[in-house]
Design a protein around this motif. Structure first.
Motif, PDB file in Angstrom:
ATOM      1  N   SER A   1     -12.015  -4.219  -7.922  1.00 57.63           N
ATOM      2  CA  SER A   1     -12.224  -2.979  -6.862  1.00 57.63           C
ATOM      3  C   SER A   1     -10.582  -1.731  -6.545  1.00 57.63           C
ATOM      4  N   ILE A   2     -11.386  -0.913  -6.104  1.00 54.86           N
ATOM      5  CA  ILE A   2     -10.163   0.260  -7.195  1.00 54.86           C
ATOM      6  C   ILE A   2      -9.851   0.930  -5.768  1.00 54.86           C
ATOM      7  N   GLY A   3      -8.353   0.969  -4.699  1.00 53.97           N
ATOM      8  CA  GLY A   3      -8.279   2.012  -4.111  1.00 53.97           C
ATOM      9  C   GLY A   3      -7.194   2.942  -4.695  1.00 53.97           C
ATOM     10  N   VAL A   4      -7.765   4.279  -3.696  1.00 51.09           N
ATOM     11  CA  VAL A   4      -7.057   5.308  -4.715  1.00 51.09           C
ATOM     12  C   VAL A   4      -6.111   5.832  -3.511  1.00 51.09           C
ATOM     13  N   SER A   5      -4.923   6.700  -3.692  1.00 47.52           N
ATOM     14  CA  SER A   5      -4.251   7.509  -2.645  1.00 47.52           C
ATOM     15  C   SER A   5      -3.517   8.338  -3.169  1.00 47.52           C
ATOM     16  N   PHE A   6      -3.179   9.771  -3.000  1.00 45.58           N
ATOM     17  CA  PHE A   6      -2.679  11.322  -3.186  1.00 45.58           C
ATOM     18  C   PHE A   6      -1.269  11.523  -2.644  1.00 45.58           C
ATOM     19  N   LYS A   7      -0.083  11.811  -3.368  1.00 42.38           N
ATOM     20  CA  LYS A   7       0.422  11.607  -2.617  1.00 42.38           C
ATOM     21  C   LYS A   7       1.429  13.701  -1.774  1.00 42.38           C
ATOM     22  N   THR A   8       1.297  13.920  -0.706  1.00 44.25           N
ATOM     23  CA  THR A   8       0.974  14.882  -0.468  1.00 44.25           C
ATOM     24  C   THR A   8       2.986  14.974  -0.122  1.00 44.25           C
ATOM     25  N   ALA A   9       2.936  16.185  -0.088  1.00 43.22           N
ATOM     26  CA  ALA A   9       4.683  16.517  -0.605  1.00 43.22           C
ATOM     27  C   ALA A   9       5.869  16.290   0.590  1.00 43.22           C
ATOM     28  N   ASN A  10       4.840  16.156   1.769  1.00 45.30           N
ATOM     29  CA  ASN A  10       5.864  15.531   3.441  1.00 45.30           C
ATOM     30  C   ASN A  10       5.740  13.880   3.318  1.00 45.30           C
ATOM     31  N   GLU A  11       4.512  13.722   2.510  1.00 48.03           N
ATOM     32  CA  GLU A  11       4.605  11.956   3.125  1.00 48.03           C
ATOM     33  C   GLU A  11       5.468  11.045   2.919  1.00 48.03           C
ATOM     34  N   SER A  12       5.832  10.056   3.279  1.00 52.40           N
ATOM     35  CA  SER A  12       6.534   9.170   2.788  1.00 52.40           C
ATOM     36  C   SER A  12       5.970   7.659   1.939  1.00 52.40           C
ATOM     37  N   LEU A  13       6.459   7.268   1.329  1.00 53.08           N
ATOM     38  CA  LEU A  13       5.523   6.117  -0.383  1.00 53.08           C
ATOM     39  C   LEU A  13       5.034   5.181   0.800  1.00 53.08           C
ATOM     40  N   THR A  14       5.468   4.734   2.456  1.00 50.57           N
ATOM     41  CA  THR A  14       5.273   3.568   3.167  1.00 50.57           C
ATOM     42  C   THR A  14       3.854   4.179   3.227  1.00 50.57           C
ATOM     43  N   GLU A  15       3.328   5.781   3.319  1.00 52.02           N
ATOM     44  CA  GLU A  15       2.238   6.144   4.412  1.00 52.02           C
ATOM     45  C   GLU A  15       1.218   6.099   2.900  1.00 52.02           C
ATOM     46  N   VAL A  16       1.745   6.588   2.026  1.00 52.99           N
ATOM     47  CA  VAL A  16       1.252   6.406   0.793  1.00 52.99           C
ATOM     48  C   VAL A  16      -0.179   5.318   0.388  1.00 52.99           C
ATOM     49  N   VAL A  17       0.897   4.113   0.397  1.00 50.73           N
ATOM     50  CA  VAL A  17       0.694   2.414  -0.228  1.00 50.73           C
ATOM     51  C   VAL A  17      -0.419   2.147   0.809  1.00 50.73           C
ATOM     52  N   LYS A  18       0.232   2.419   1.803  1.00 46.84           N
ATOM     53  CA  LYS A  18      -1.048   2.062   2.778  1.00 46.84           C
ATOM     54  C   LYS A  18      -2.109   3.046   3.277  1.00 46.84           C
ATOM     55  N   ARG A  19      -2.250   4.122   2.273  1.00 52.21           N
ATOM     56  CA  ARG A  19      -3.880   4.978   2.782  1.00 52.21           C
ATOM     57  C   ARG A  19      -4.542   4.192   1.457  1.00 52.21           C
ATOM     58  N   ALA A  20      -3.745   3.540   0.265  1.00 50.51           N
ATOM     59  CA  ALA A  20      -4.572   2.896  -0.922  1.00 50.51           C
ATOM     60  C   ALA A  20      -4.883   1.993  -0.482  1.00 50.51           C
ATOM     61  N   ASP A  21      -3.963   1.366   0.295  1.00 47.48           N
ATOM     62  CA  ASP A  21      -5.102  -0.242   0.930  1.00 47.48           C
ATOM     63  C   ASP A  21      -5.786  -0.404   1.585  1.00 47.48           C
ATOM     64  N   GLN A  22      -5.691   1.169   2.190  1.00 50.15           N
ATOM     65  CA  GLN A  22      -6.464   0.504   3.096  1.00 50.15           C
ATOM     66  C   GLN A  22      -8.301   1.388   2.392  1.00 50.15           C
ATOM     67  N   ALA A  23      -8.466   2.024   1.374  1.00 46.73           N
ATOM     68  CA  ALA A  23      -8.877   2.638   0.509  1.00 46.73           C
ATOM     69  C   ALA A  23      -9.741   1.607   0.103  1.00 46.73           C
ATOM     70  N   LEU A  24      -8.483   0.098  -1.022  1.00 50.55           N
ATOM     71  CA  LEU A  24      -9.387  -0.901  -1.384  1.00 50.55           C
ATOM     72  C   LEU A  24     -10.285  -1.998  -0.432  1.00 50.55           C
TER      73      LEU A  24
END
Length: 297
Positions: free
Chosen positions: A260-283
């Motif tokens: 199973s795969i979760g994917v998130s995209f880093k936006t300009a002003n987003e923190s690294l923690t938020e990117v990882v959290k969204r990828a986990d949620q997608a997973l």
């Protein structure tokens, strides 16, 4: 068993070398002193006015270095060159020291002292060069071990998040991959099969990524991929490819591996923690939706 036997043989060889060089070192000094006794030299009345103190200090320094080398954990080649070089160097210094105290044959002062000292210095310098090369290789090996997963031989969690922190100001895609029902694979087929699945999947996935991507094992059955840029279509195609690659690994009883795969995209002003959290949620969404699929955050 073979490793233990090899280690034991290496220890025996090292002990033999230590004893051989220590014996040669002591014998060389004794022979030099005996040589002077044979010539029955006369004492100089002003021995401390003609450099004997300086020569004695130099002698003691080289002897101290020899002792340190005997206690150091060096490669055999470096150890032999350093020990032999320091032995010759000390022999030359011994002649030089006795020359300040006693009368010696002219050929010793002209040839023997300089030849022994120069040869000893050259061998010692080469031994130091070998030692520095050994230290560099050890440092590279330890650095690689600290950033490499011991089982799959790809990057580990430490290296992955260090890289993510270095590029967190850039736009990128984070892909988290989790092997479906991995615990049941271990329970049903054994941990050796589980380890084989991890190593085989890591090897297959490594071939699918470009050099700009960073592929790592985060721990257990979870992997992650850093992809430069935030091209959504590319992320979809890559995720579909990763799903297909996992299905090529077959277990016993015609059972195939899925992920199973979760994917998130880093936006300009987003923190690294938020990117990882969204990828986990997608997973988690991909797993809750039936597994063997991907989900975009």
């Amino acid at each position: 068993m073979a490793y233990c036997e090899n280690e034991f043989n290496q220890q025996l060889e090292r002990k033999w070398l230590h004893r051989a060089f220590a014996s040669m070192f002591i014998l060389s000094l004794v022979l030099i002193v005996v040589l002077y006794c044979i010539f029955l030299p006369d004492l100089d009345e002003h021995i401390f006015l003609n450099g004997v103190l300086t020569d004695a200090i130099n002698f003691l320094i080289v002897v101290a270095i020899f002792v340190i080398v005997q206690k150091a954990n060096l490669s055999t080649t470096a150890y032999v060159h350093l020990s032999l070089g320091l032995t010759l160097w000390t022999a030359g210094l011994t002649f030089d020291l006795l020359d300040e105290i006693l009368t010696q044959p002219l050929f010793i002062g002209i040839y023997v002292e300089d030849i022994l000292r120069t040869a000893g210095m050259l061998l010692t310098c080469y031994g130091l060069k070998l030692t520095m090369a050994d230290l560099k290789r050890t440092q590279q090996r330890l650095s690689k071990e600290l950033t490499t997963d011991y089982l799959t031989k790809i990057a580990n969690r430490r290296f992955f998040y260090q890289h993510m922190q270095q590029v967190q100001t850039q736009r990128f895609t984070l892909i988290i991959i989790d092997i479906d029902f991995f615990k049941s694979i271990n329970d049903e087929f054994g941990h050796d099969v589980g380890d084989k699945v991890l190593t085989e999947l890591a090897a297959l996935y490594s071939k699918a990524f470009s050099q700009e991507c960073v592929f790592a094992r985060l721990g257990g059955e979870e992997f992650a991929v850093f992809v430069p840029g935030d091209d959504q279509q590319f992320a979809i195609e890559l995720s579909q490819q990763l799903l297909a690659i996992a299905r090529t690994i077959e277990l016993k009883k015609q059972r195939k591996v899925t992920v199973s795969i979760g994917v998130s995209f880093k936006t300009a002003n987003e923190s690294l923690t938020e990117v990882v959290k969204r990828a986990d949620q997608a997973l988690y969404k991909a797993k809750n939706s039936g597994r063997d699929q991907y989900n975009l955050a």
